[in-house]
Design a protein around this motif. Sequence first.
Motif: not given
Length: 554
Positions: A193-195, A245-247, A252-254
């Motif tokens: 999940x978000x990291x 893009x979620x990374x 949130x590096x999700x």
Amino acid sequence: MSRRLVRDPEPEDFAGLDIRRLRAELTARVDGEVRFDAGSRGAYATDASNYRQVPIGVVVPHTVTAAVEAVAVCREQGAPVLSRGGGTSLAGQCTNVAVVIDWTKYCHRLVSVDPAARTCVVEPGITLDALNSQLAEHGLKFGPRPATHSHCAIGGMIGNNSCGASAQAYGKTVDNVRALDVLTYRGTRMWVGPTDERRYQEILAAGGEPARLHRGARELVEEYADDIRAGFPHVPRRVSGYNLDSLLPENGFDLARALVGSESTLVTVLRAELDLVPVEAADALLVLGYPDICAAADDVPRLLAHCAPLQLEAMDGRMAQLMREEHVHADSLALLPEGDAWLFVQLGGESRADADERARRLLADLGLSEADRRVALSDDPAREQEFLQAREAGLGVASRPPDGRETWEGWEDSAVAPERLGDYLRDLKRLFAEFGYDHPSLYGHVGQGCMHTRIPFALRDAQGVAEFRRFLFRAADLVVSYGGSLSGEHGDGQSRGELLVRMFGERLVGAFAEFKTLFDPDNRMNPGKIVSPGPDREPHPVDGQLRLGPLWRP
């Protein structure tokens, strides 16, 4: 980081696969149904797309633990794996020469609900309607709602990054996933999940495969961050490509959201923690008529400037004509206002009166009134649902027109920014005319710039297939010229995997290949779909593995 690219499997790679031993091991070790008979394999050879690939076998696990064991057996035997939900995929992502894991028969539990936090945990086989039915007592629901809501599975929605009309208000599936319990082909199971930085350092300190995967994802996004920011289209409905893009740190590096939409090519999703939304207290439906679908699309930005709708959908006159000819939704069609294309604007409210007042206020802002022949405002909730169901029926109605022609997917969910939609549709219609594809209906989620269509591709002869391929490449260049996305909700699979380089360019597609290699270095997760992990290889071609094709014989 050293990145070793892997390649697509060739037929000879499976020459040493002992099918009898694979079946025997699955039967002995997996608590579930193991089906290698011709009938079962044939039943799972297609999805809702143009493609057909006969699977090696089918496993229907009784439990999530049994599915984990099935993947372990496949890993030991070197067999590819493909997770499958309701089989409603339109891009060929649910058909492959692999062991298909069908989650829907047994692994469909709502594991837990936290009404205060508005979250729940589910197994992947639960259908959307079944989930929302169980959540109703809490006044909650899962926001995205594809037209196939009665039989699409949450696992499939996660794999596909599904949307539906309600994404206007609630976003895509990726926007509603909090965490995922995933399994890699090599056997690593972990929640992602978000990291934040603290959690990231904890994962690295613990070591093992989770550390390697998180470190590899961090290094990849650091290398390609500027490319991602510049190269990913800034439109509401970008579903094509991996969600790198979620990374990004600003997102949130999700890792969970980065895996959403990966179509079983990276990991197997075992459970999901989802964000939920309140069920609307009331809603009202406003229907507006226009001379054609392009004029309707032109008016979308003006509507969005005056309201925040729950849904903003469109339907053209061709679809209405097909419904009349097929004698479906006749009562709803009789109530449509004047025009040859229509916008359906659903507005929420704290009460029925509040919702109706918001609709009337919108009309006033637009310089219209209920007396206008181009306007229909429903005050009957049942009638509103019938209107929306008529719009939902688009795919089925357009697939087999009464005139006997067959229409197909292939370019059925492209997306651009809403403010550019009208001009894009004019150019798309000119492209239809150039190729002689007459009378494709146009409908869809115009509030987010995503349009659906079914096109009469001639997929039964070589010339028709060649024209199908040529059209797709031209259409891809067209939508990219508008800054849009090849797919606005149906995913890439085989329909668009080969076209991704035209949208993202070689460097970003290379980043996708590296992400694939990071999670699936053996290339055994739904191989050949979305992206191929190798500099000299491409995913399955858009005109390959067709269910019809020039060699088709009934």
